[in-house]
Enzyme design. Structure first.
Site, PDB file in Angstrom:
ATOM      1  N   LYS A 178       0.827  -1.213   0.000  1.00  0.00           N
ATOM      2  CA  LYS A 178       0.000   0.000   0.000  1.00  0.00           C
ATOM      3  C   LYS A 178       0.861   1.264   0.000  1.00  0.00           C
ATOM      4  O   LYS A 178       0.634   2.170  -0.794  1.00  0.00           O
ATOM      5  CB  LYS A 178      -0.924   0.041   1.234  1.00  0.00           C
ATOM      6  CG  LYS A 178      -1.912  -1.099   1.319  1.00  0.00           C
ATOM      7  CD  LYS A 178      -2.907  -0.882   2.466  1.00  0.00           C
ATOM      8  CE  LYS A 178      -2.284  -0.897   3.849  1.00  0.00           C
ATOM      9  NZ  LYS A 178      -1.736  -2.197   4.269  1.00  0.00           N
TER      10      LYS A 178
ATOM     11  N   ARG B 200      -9.532   0.863   8.934  1.00  0.00           N
ATOM     12  CA  ARG B 200      -9.114  -0.500   9.234  1.00  0.00           C
ATOM     13  C   ARG B 200     -10.191  -1.266   9.995  1.00  0.00           C
ATOM     14  O   ARG B 200      -9.993  -2.435  10.332  1.00  0.00           O
ATOM     15  CB  ARG B 200      -7.863  -0.465  10.098  1.00  0.00           C
ATOM     16  CG  ARG B 200      -6.571  -0.761   9.335  1.00  0.00           C
ATOM     17  CD  ARG B 200      -5.456  -0.528  10.326  1.00  0.00           C
ATOM     18  NE  ARG B 200      -4.244  -1.243  10.073  1.00  0.00           N
ATOM     19  CZ  ARG B 200      -3.165  -0.691   9.535  1.00  0.00           C
ATOM     20  NH1 ARG B 200      -3.178   0.526   9.092  1.00  0.00           N
ATOM     21  NH2 ARG B 200      -2.055  -1.397   9.444  1.00  0.00           N
TER      22      ARG B 200
ATOM     23  N   ARG C 194      11.859  -6.005   5.189  1.00  0.00           N
ATOM     24  CA  ARG C 194      11.575  -4.614   4.853  1.00  0.00           C
ATOM     25  C   ARG C 194      12.483  -3.670   5.642  1.00  0.00           C
ATOM     26  O   ARG C 194      12.718  -3.866   6.821  1.00  0.00           O
ATOM     27  CB  ARG C 194      10.107  -4.309   5.194  1.00  0.00           C
ATOM     28  CG  ARG C 194       9.740  -2.853   5.008  1.00  0.00           C
ATOM     29  CD  ARG C 194       8.269  -2.666   4.828  1.00  0.00           C
ATOM     30  NE  ARG C 194       7.498  -2.797   6.046  1.00  0.00           N
ATOM     31  CZ  ARG C 194       6.174  -2.655   6.087  1.00  0.00           C
ATOM     32  NH1 ARG C 194       5.491  -2.444   4.979  1.00  0.00           N
ATOM     33  NH2 ARG C 194       5.530  -2.781   7.218  1.00  0.00           N
TER      34      ARG C 194
ATOM     35  N   ARG D 249      11.356  -1.415  11.178  1.00  0.00           N
ATOM     36  CA  ARG D 249      10.306  -0.969  12.093  1.00  0.00           C
ATOM     37  C   ARG D 249      10.168  -1.939  13.265  1.00  0.00           C
ATOM     38  O   ARG D 249      10.310  -3.142  13.099  1.00  0.00           O
ATOM     39  CB  ARG D 249       8.964  -0.919  11.338  1.00  0.00           C
ATOM     40  CG  ARG D 249       8.768   0.362  10.572  1.00  0.00           C
ATOM     41  CD  ARG D 249       7.584   0.310   9.643  1.00  0.00           C
ATOM     42  NE  ARG D 249       6.368  -0.234  10.248  1.00  0.00           N
ATOM     43  CZ  ARG D 249       5.201  -0.311   9.617  1.00  0.00           C
ATOM     44  NH1 ARG D 249       5.099   0.123   8.361  1.00  0.00           N
ATOM     45  NH2 ARG D 249       4.145  -0.814  10.202  1.00  0.00           N
TER      46      ARG D 249
ATOM     47  N   ARG E 271      -0.327  -9.029  13.337  1.00  0.00           N
ATOM     48  CA  ARG E 271      -0.957  -7.955  12.551  1.00  0.00           C
ATOM     49  C   ARG E 271      -1.805  -8.529  11.422  1.00  0.00           C
ATOM     50  O   ARG E 271      -2.844  -7.989  11.066  1.00  0.00           O
ATOM     51  CB  ARG E 271       0.122  -7.012  11.984  1.00  0.00           C
ATOM     52  CG  ARG E 271       0.689  -6.078  13.051  1.00  0.00           C
ATOM     53  CD  ARG E 271       2.011  -5.458  12.646  1.00  0.00           C
ATOM     54  NE  ARG E 271       1.940  -4.641  11.464  1.00  0.00           N
ATOM     55  CZ  ARG E 271       2.966  -4.393  10.657  1.00  0.00           C
ATOM     56  NH1 ARG E 271       4.166  -4.883  10.927  1.00  0.00           N
ATOM     57  NH2 ARG E 271       2.809  -3.635   9.604  1.00  0.00           N
TER      58      ARG E 271
HETATM   59  P1  AMP Z   1       0.904   0.531   9.150  1.00  0.00           P
HETATM   60  O1  AMP Z   1       2.088   1.390   8.969  1.00  0.00           O
HETATM   61  O2  AMP Z   1      -0.284   0.972   8.338  1.00  0.00           O
HETATM   62  O3  AMP Z   1       1.197  -0.942   9.004  1.00  0.00           O
HETATM   63  O4  AMP Z   1       0.440   0.731  10.687  1.00  0.00           O
HETATM   64  C1  AMP Z   1       1.281   0.384  11.777  1.00  0.00           C
HETATM   65  C2  AMP Z   1       0.478   0.287  13.060  1.00  0.00           C
HETATM   66  O5  AMP Z   1      -0.130   1.559  13.355  1.00  0.00           O
HETATM   67  C3  AMP Z   1      -0.683  -0.694  13.031  1.00  0.00           C
HETATM   68  O6  AMP Z   1      -0.281  -2.022  13.319  1.00  0.00           O
HETATM   69  C4  AMP Z   1      -1.585  -0.120  14.133  1.00  0.00           C
HETATM   70  O7  AMP Z   1      -1.106  -0.410  15.435  1.00  0.00           O
HETATM   71  C5  AMP Z   1      -1.435   1.379  13.911  1.00  0.00           C
HETATM   72  N1  AMP Z   1      -2.428   1.889  12.935  1.00  0.00           N
HETATM   73  C6  AMP Z   1      -2.184   2.422  11.699  1.00  0.00           C
HETATM   74  N2  AMP Z   1      -3.325   2.770  11.085  1.00  0.00           N
HETATM   75  C7  AMP Z   1      -4.332   2.442  11.939  1.00  0.00           C
HETATM   76  C8  AMP Z   1      -5.758   2.528  11.878  1.00  0.00           C
HETATM   77  N3  AMP Z   1      -6.385   3.021  10.800  1.00  0.00           N
HETATM   78  N4  AMP Z   1      -6.457   2.073  12.955  1.00  0.00           N
HETATM   79  C9  AMP Z   1      -5.851   1.590  14.048  1.00  0.00           C
HETATM   80  N5  AMP Z   1      -4.525   1.459  14.149  1.00  0.00           N
HETATM   81  C10 AMP Z   1      -3.761   1.886  13.118  1.00  0.00           C
END
Ligand code: AMP
Length: 216
Positions: A13, A88, A127, A160, A171
């Site tokens: 994404k 989400r 990554r 990360r 996740r």
């Molecule tokens: P990402 O970078 O999109 O993989 O997000 C990393 C982490 O941030 C996720 O595992 C969640 O803990 C938190 N996070 C990001 N976007 C959301 C969202 N829309 N709702 C809830 N938690 C989020």
């Protein structure tokens, strides 16, 4: 053009969002990036979010909804935006509908990038992200020219905290349970486009681009 990129962690994404930004000039709104920024700055929001992020869980809906609402009101979103990693949950999707309705806007397309769990794990544990500009690399499929150094800005690359295998599997499970129902939610609205995310970055982008050209 108002877009949502949907798909499990590691489906590409963020990578595809950056390519859309380059070609279409609309901003990427990544809740993950915004939360990581808050964590890095040590704000109250960051401290609260970090607990959930490190555990591979979702940050509470009201927290992310508030951040997105504020971001969508910035002037650079007037011509359009790409939501990456939001919504989400169904509650987030419903809140988004309401926010956009109040602003007299709507989502034009939801791009669902499909990638199976084993491929996600393989991608994410390799990554690396640039500390400085956020560019994303894969040590095997898309390695930087120099070890640990960003090709674009020379910044240092890091892994990360939530990209360790155990957290990635957690996740993915959270994605299946809480986010996948959104596929049906947007299919019912007639704005869902499914994409095979296991293909190369260029092939996936070509497919997304052909959908976007029909919308533009
Ligand atoms: P990402 O970078 O999109 O993989 O997000 C990393 C982490 O941030 C996720 O595992 C969640 O803990 C938190 N996070 C990001 N976007 C959301 C969202 N829309 N709702 C809830 N938690 C989020």
């Amino acid at each position: 053009m108002n877009l949502i990129l949907l798909g499990p962690p590691g489906s590409g994404k963020g990578t595809q969002a950056k390519l859309i930004v380059e070609k279409y000039g609309i901003p990427q709104i990544s809740t993950g990036d915004m939360l990581r920024e808050a964590v890095a700055k040590g704000t109250e929001l960051g401290k609260e979010a970090k607990k959930y992020m490190d555990a591979g869980q979702l940050v509470p809906d009201e927290v992310v909804i508030g951040i997105v609402k504020e971001r969508l009101q910035q002037p650079d979103c007037e011509k359009g935006f790409i939501l990456d990693g939001f919504p989400r949950t169904i509650a987030q999707a419903e809140a988004l509908d309401k926010i956009l309705e109040e602003m007299g806007k709507k989502i034009d397309a939801v791009i669902n990038i499909q990638v199976p769990e084993e491929e996600v794990v393989k991608r994410i544990v390799n990554r690396r992200t640039c500390k400085n500009c956020g560019a994303v690399y894969h040590l095997i499929y898309n390695p930087p020219k120099e070890d640990n150094k960003c090709d674009k800005c020379g910044g240092e690359l890091y892994q990360r905290d939530d990209d360790k295998e155990e957290t990635v599997r957690k996740r993915y499970k959270v994605y299946k349970e809480q986010t996948e129902p959104l596929v049906e939610y947007y299919a019912k609205k007639g704005i869902l486009y499914n994409i095979d995310g296991t293909k190369s970055i260029e092939e996936v982008f070509a497919e997304i681009d052909s959908i976007l050209q029909k919308l533009a």
